[in-house]
Structure formats: C-alpha cells, structure tokens
Scaffold this active site. Structure first.
Site, PDB file in Angstrom:
ATOM      1  N   PHE A  39      26.324 -47.137  14.038  1.00 59.22           N
ATOM      2  CA  PHE A  39      26.609 -46.027  14.944  1.00 59.22           C
ATOM      3  C   PHE A  39      27.971 -46.250  15.582  1.00 59.22           C
ATOM      4  O   PHE A  39      28.216 -47.299  16.196  1.00 59.22           O
ATOM      5  CB  PHE A  39      25.520 -45.937  16.022  1.00 59.22           C
ATOM      6  N   VAL A  77      25.231 -50.881  16.621  1.00 56.88           N
ATOM      7  CA  VAL A  77      25.977 -49.987  17.498  1.00 56.88           C
ATOM      8  C   VAL A  77      27.290 -50.661  17.866  1.00 56.88           C
ATOM      9  O   VAL A  77      27.297 -51.818  18.298  1.00 56.88           O
ATOM     10  CB  VAL A  77      25.165 -49.676  18.781  1.00 56.88           C
ATOM     11  N   CYS A  78      28.395 -49.950  17.695  1.00 55.59           N
ATOM     12  CA  CYS A  78      29.701 -50.489  18.082  1.00 55.59           C
ATOM     13  C   CYS A  78      29.724 -50.658  19.598  1.00 55.59           C
ATOM     14  O   CYS A  78      29.618 -49.685  20.347  1.00 55.59           O
ATOM     15  CB  CYS A  78      30.820 -49.559  17.629  1.00 55.59           C
ATOM     16  N   VAL A  79      29.848 -51.892  20.044  1.00 52.28           N
ATOM     17  CA  VAL A  79      29.760 -52.198  21.466  1.00 52.28           C
ATOM     18  C   VAL A  79      30.921 -51.583  22.246  1.00 52.28           C
ATOM     19  O   VAL A  79      30.739 -51.134  23.382  1.00 52.28           O
ATOM     20  CB  VAL A  79      29.636 -53.725  21.698  1.00 52.28           C
ATOM     21  N   ALA A  82      30.272 -47.851  22.558  1.00 52.17           N
ATOM     22  CA  ALA A  82      29.127 -47.646  23.448  1.00 52.17           C
ATOM     23  C   ALA A  82      29.534 -47.791  24.913  1.00 52.17           C
ATOM     24  O   ALA A  82      29.177 -46.954  25.746  1.00 52.17           O
ATOM     25  CB  ALA A  82      28.011 -48.623  23.100  1.00 52.17           C
TER      26      ALA A  82
END
Length: 128
Positions: A39, A77-79, A82
């Site tokens: 994501f 998930v790309c931190v 996010a």
C-alpha cells in the site's frame, strides 16, 4: 505465476482498493502465488483502523484482515506515506500528543525496499 499487488487508492472514494482486493481473491482462487500487497500513496489509508463503513457498505478493512489471516498474504504499508497521511502505529506516537495510533495491527509497516524485493521475486506486479 507469482504476483505482487500495489494499491495506491484509498479504501473509500475510489474503486482502486476494492478492485485490488477482488483481484487478490481471484489470484488465490486460480492457484497463483500472491507474494504481497503493498500500500503506497493514498493506498496507505486502507490501514487506518478508524475506517468504519456503514452497515450496508462493504467493509474493506475486514476483508484485508481476512485475506491476511486466511491466506497468509503479507500486507505492507509504506511507513513514510502513512505518517504523511496520519496513519500512525502505536509505537511511533511517543513523541506526539496522540494517545493511540490508528494503524491496523494486521498490516506491516515497511519501506520501499520491501516493495523492490517483492517486485524482484514476482513474475508480475499489478497496480491499482
């Protein structure tokens, strides 16, 4: 075939994420290997634990959770994306005034390196 799915659309407001979920289900039904779902951009909003649709709408957050638990699909998930969009893990809020994060626990925070590795080991990458 080995697949990686890249989701760049939010959970609600576009059909990107719901179409990506349906595609993932189809891959599994057709006995393909789904290495991971990554994501990125607005796609990270799928990991927002505060996403609660009304009772007559499809609960995409629960659907991603079921895909993860039932089929052991990794949901990355790309931190960075996010945190820019306010999706924050409990462990990352120590230096803020926020008491609890909203990052759903069945997602894994990661960086673009994980996406690059997933692409490397996949035959196909599909972006939604």
């Amino acid at each position: 075939m080995n697949y990686t799915v890249l989701v760049t659309g939010s959970a609600y407001g576009t059909q990107n994420a719901s179409t990506a979920f349906l595609f993932c289900q189809s891959l599994i039904k057709m006995s393909h290997i789904l290495n991971s779902v990554f994501f990125y951009c607005d796609g990270v909003l799928n990991a927002n634990n505060f996403n609660k649709p009304s009772v007559d709408e499809f609960d995409l957050l629960s659907a991603w959770k079921q895909l993860n638990e039932k089929n052991k699909v990794k949901l990355y998930v790309c931190v960075s994306a996010a945190s820019r969009r306010g999706v924050i893990e409990d462990e990352k809020i120590s230096n803020t005034k926020i008491k609890n994060g909203n990052f759903a626990s069945f997602f894994q925070s990661s960086g673009l390196l994980e996406l690059a590795y997933s692409i490397k080991i996949s035959d196909r990458i599909i972006q939604f």
